[in-house]
Design a protein around this motif. Structure first.
Motif, PDB file in Angstrom:
ATOM      1  N   VAL A 139       0.856  -1.200   0.000  1.00 29.23           N
ATOM      2  CA  VAL A 139       0.000   0.000   0.000  1.00 29.23           C
ATOM      3  C   VAL A 139       0.891   1.249   0.000  1.00 29.23           C
ATOM      4  O   VAL A 139       0.599   2.242  -0.682  1.00 29.23           O
ATOM      5  CB  VAL A 139      -0.975  -0.006   1.196  1.00 29.23           C
ATOM      6  N   ALA A 140       2.010   1.185   0.720  1.00 33.78           N
ATOM      7  CA  ALA A 140       2.929   2.327   0.723  1.00 33.78           C
ATOM      8  C   ALA A 140       3.465   2.581  -0.694  1.00 33.78           C
ATOM      9  O   ALA A 140       3.626   3.733  -1.098  1.00 33.78           O
ATOM     10  CB  ALA A 140       4.078   2.063   1.695  1.00 33.78           C
ATOM     11  N   ARG A 141       3.688   1.505  -1.448  1.00 29.90           N
ATOM     12  CA  ARG A 141       4.225   1.677  -2.814  1.00 29.90           C
ATOM     13  C   ARG A 141       3.157   2.099  -3.816  1.00 29.90           C
ATOM     14  O   ARG A 141       3.372   3.003  -4.610  1.00 29.90           O
ATOM     15  CB  ARG A 141       4.869   0.380  -3.292  1.00 29.90           C
ATOM     16  N   GLY A 143      -0.035   3.146  -3.180  1.00 34.27           N
ATOM     17  CA  GLY A 143      -0.912   4.238  -2.751  1.00 34.27           C
ATOM     18  C   GLY A 143      -2.352   3.792  -2.575  1.00 34.27           C
ATOM     19  O   GLY A 143      -2.711   2.654  -2.879  1.00 34.27           O
ATOM     20  N   ARG A 144      -3.168   4.693  -2.073  1.00 30.98           N
ATOM     21  CA  ARG A 144      -4.599   4.434  -1.916  1.00 30.98           C
ATOM     22  C   ARG A 144      -5.343   5.373  -2.857  1.00 30.98           C
ATOM     23  O   ARG A 144      -4.835   6.462  -3.130  1.00 30.98           O
ATOM     24  CB  ARG A 144      -5.029   4.736  -0.471  1.00 30.98           C
ATOM     25  N   ALA A 165      -8.720   5.569   1.971  1.00 31.30           N
ATOM     26  CA  ALA A 165      -7.920   6.340   2.944  1.00 31.30           C
ATOM     27  C   ALA A 165      -8.214   5.876   4.370  1.00 31.30           C
ATOM     28  O   ALA A 165      -7.337   5.910   5.241  1.00 31.30           O
ATOM     29  CB  ALA A 165      -8.227   7.825   2.786  1.00 31.30           C
ATOM     30  N   GLY A 185      -3.500  -1.293  -7.831  1.00 34.40           N
ATOM     31  CA  GLY A 185      -3.875   0.116  -7.802  1.00 34.40           C
ATOM     32  C   GLY A 185      -5.309   0.246  -8.287  1.00 34.40           C
ATOM     33  O   GLY A 185      -5.717  -0.476  -9.202  1.00 34.40           O
TER      34      GLY A 185
END
Ligand code: AMP
Length: 361
Positions: A139-141, A143-144, A165, A185
Motif C-alpha cells: 500500500v505504501a508503494r 498508494g490508496r 484512505a 492500484g
C-alpha cells in the motif's frame, strides 16, 4: 504437430462444470449434432438439465473423472478452477481443450498478470501480498485507493476488499482469511471492455467485437455493443486478445477483460478460458455466437464468422430480476434467456435479456 481430425457429429463432448455457460454450450453443441456429458458436483444443474448424460461428483473424485473421460471424445470446461491433478488425469485419457497451461495461467491472478505483462499487455500496477506486513509495504508503494484480491477462486467481487484512505490494513488482510493475495492500484476507469477470442486446433483465430461492460455491485449488469471506443482502441483490444490466445496456443475460447483508462489506455484485468457472460449478446447479434464458436474450437471444426449483424444491449437478470419474465416476454423485440435455476437468490445470475437493433454503419 499435426492438426487433429474434426470430431464428427454424434460424438460426445464432456463439459466440466454445470452452470449456465455449460447449459448454453450444450445447447450449441446439440445444434451441431453432438451429445454432451456434464460433470459437476450438484444435481439438477442448469447444464445437466439440457445434457444427454451427467456425472454428479466432486472435481477431486478421480474415479468418477476417469469414468467420465472414458465415456467422452473430448473434454472442455465451463468452470476453470479444477485441480491440476484432475486435469492431468483427464488429459492422460482424452483430448482436453483448452490445455492445462491455459487453465493454470487463468486460475491465479498473479500468474495472469505476469503473463499479460510478459507479452507487453499493461495491467493496473500490482504487488504480491502474503502477509499483513507485505500489505502495508504494498500500500505504501501503490498508494490508496487500491483493491486487495485473493489470487485464486475470486469472481463477481468475491474475495476482494477495497482499500481507501480510511481502511485499517490489518482488518483488510484479515478479511481474506490469510489467503494469498494481490494488491492492485485502483483504476478510475472511463469504462470496462472485454474481447472474446476463439482459436482453433489448426491455429486459426477469430475475435468478437469488443463489448462495453457495466458492473453493479461487482456483477456484470449490462453489455453494450458496439462499445463507445475509438476504432484504434478496438483494434488494440482485439490484438491483445489474439496475442493472449496465440501465445498460450489456445484451443478453445477465452475472454479478456480490460479497463479503459481516462487517457485512452487499455489495462488487462483478467481472463477466463471459456465462454463469458460479456459474450451472451453474440447469441442474438452475431452470425456465429460464442457458444457455437467454443464448440467448434473444442471439436477441431473450422471457426464460424464472428461478424456482428446487429447492435445489442444485453442485461443480466440477477436474483429477483428474473420475476420480471412476463413483462420481458410482452416486449416482442426482447430475447429472453433463462437458466433453469430454481431459487432466485440475491446476486445469482438467473438469466439475461438481449435487445438488438439494426447495425449502425
Ligand atoms: P474482478 O473480480 O477482478 O473482475 O473485479 C470485478 C470488478 O471490480 C471489475 O469488473 C471492476 O468493475 C472492479 N475492479 C476490479 N479491480 C479493479 C481495479 N484495480 N480498479 C478499479 N476497479 C476494479
Amino acid at each position: 504437430m499435426t492438426t487433429p481430425a474434426p470430431l464428427p457429429p454424434g460424438s460426445t463432448i464432456g463439459i466440466i462444470g454445470g452452470g449456465q455457460l455449460g447449459r448454453m454450450a450444450a445447447l450449441a453443441a446439440a445444434k451441431l449434432g453432438y451429445r454432451v456429458h456434464v460433470f459437476c458436483p450438484e444435481a439438477d444443474s442448469p447444464a445437466e438439465q439440457v445434457a444427454a448424460v451427467a456425472t454428479v461428483a466432486d472435481y477431486t473424485d478421480l474415479a468418477a473423472l476417469e469414468a467420465f473421460a472414458r465415456a467422452v471424445d473430448v473434454v472442455t470446461f465451463e468452470f476453470e478452477n479444477i485441480p491440476a491433478e484432475s486435469v492431468r488425469l483427464l488429459a492422460s485419457l482424452v483430448p482436453v481443450r483448452p490445455s492445462w497451461r491455459v487453465l493454470e495461467v487463468a486460475q491465479d491472478r498473479i500468474s495472469e498478470k505476469r503473463f499479460f505483462n510478459s507479452i507487453g499487455i499493461e495491467t493496473a500496477p500490482w504487488a504480491e501480498v502474503g502477509s499483513a506486513a507485505e500489505l502495508a509495504g504494498a500500500v505504501a508503494r501503490l498508494g490508496r485507493p487500491a483493491v486487495l484480491k485473493t489470487t485464486r477462486m475470486g469472481y463477481d467481487g468475491k474475495g476482494q476488499v477495497k482499500i481507501t484512505a480510511e481502511t485499517d490494513l490489518d482488518e483488510a488482510w484479515n478479511a481474506l482469511d490469510g489467503a494469498p493475495a494481490v494488491l492492485e492500484g485502483f483504476i478510475d476507469f472511463a469504462g470496462e471492455i472485454s474481447v472474446i477470442v476463439a482459436r482453433g486446433t489448426g491455429g486459426g483465430w477469430s475475435t468478437f467485437d469488443p463489448a462495453w461492460n457495466v458492473h453493479t455491485n461487482h456483477i456484470l449488469d449490462t453489455t453494450t455493443v458496439p462499445a463507445p471506443i475509438t476504432p484504434q482502441l478496438a483494434a488494440q483490444a482485439r490484438e491483445a486478445a489474439r496475442k493472449v490466445a496465440e501465445t498460450l496456443e489456445l484451443e478453445g475460447l477465452l475472454a479478456v477483460e480490460m479497463f479503459v483508462t481516462r487517457d485512452g489506455r487499455l489495462l488487462a484485468n483478467e481472463m477466463a478460458p471459456r465462454p463469458h457472460n460479456s459474450g451472451h449478446w453474440t447469441m442474438d447479434a452475431c452470425v456465429t455466437d460464442q457458444f457455437e464458436q467454443f464448440i467448434r474450437a473444442v471439436c477441431a471444426l473450422p471457426l464460424g464468422s464472428a461478424e456482428r449483424h446487429s447492435d445489442a444491449v444485453m442485461k443480466n437478470l440477477i436474483g429477483d430480476d428474473v420475476h420480471d419474465w412476463p413483462r420481458i416476454l410482452r416486449d416482442p423485440g426482447a430475447k429472453l434467456h433463462l437458466y433453469g435455476k430454481a431459487e432466485a437468490r440475491a446476486g445469482r445470475k438467473m438469466g439475461h435479456v438481449t435487445r438488438i437493433s439494426p447495425r449502425r454503419p
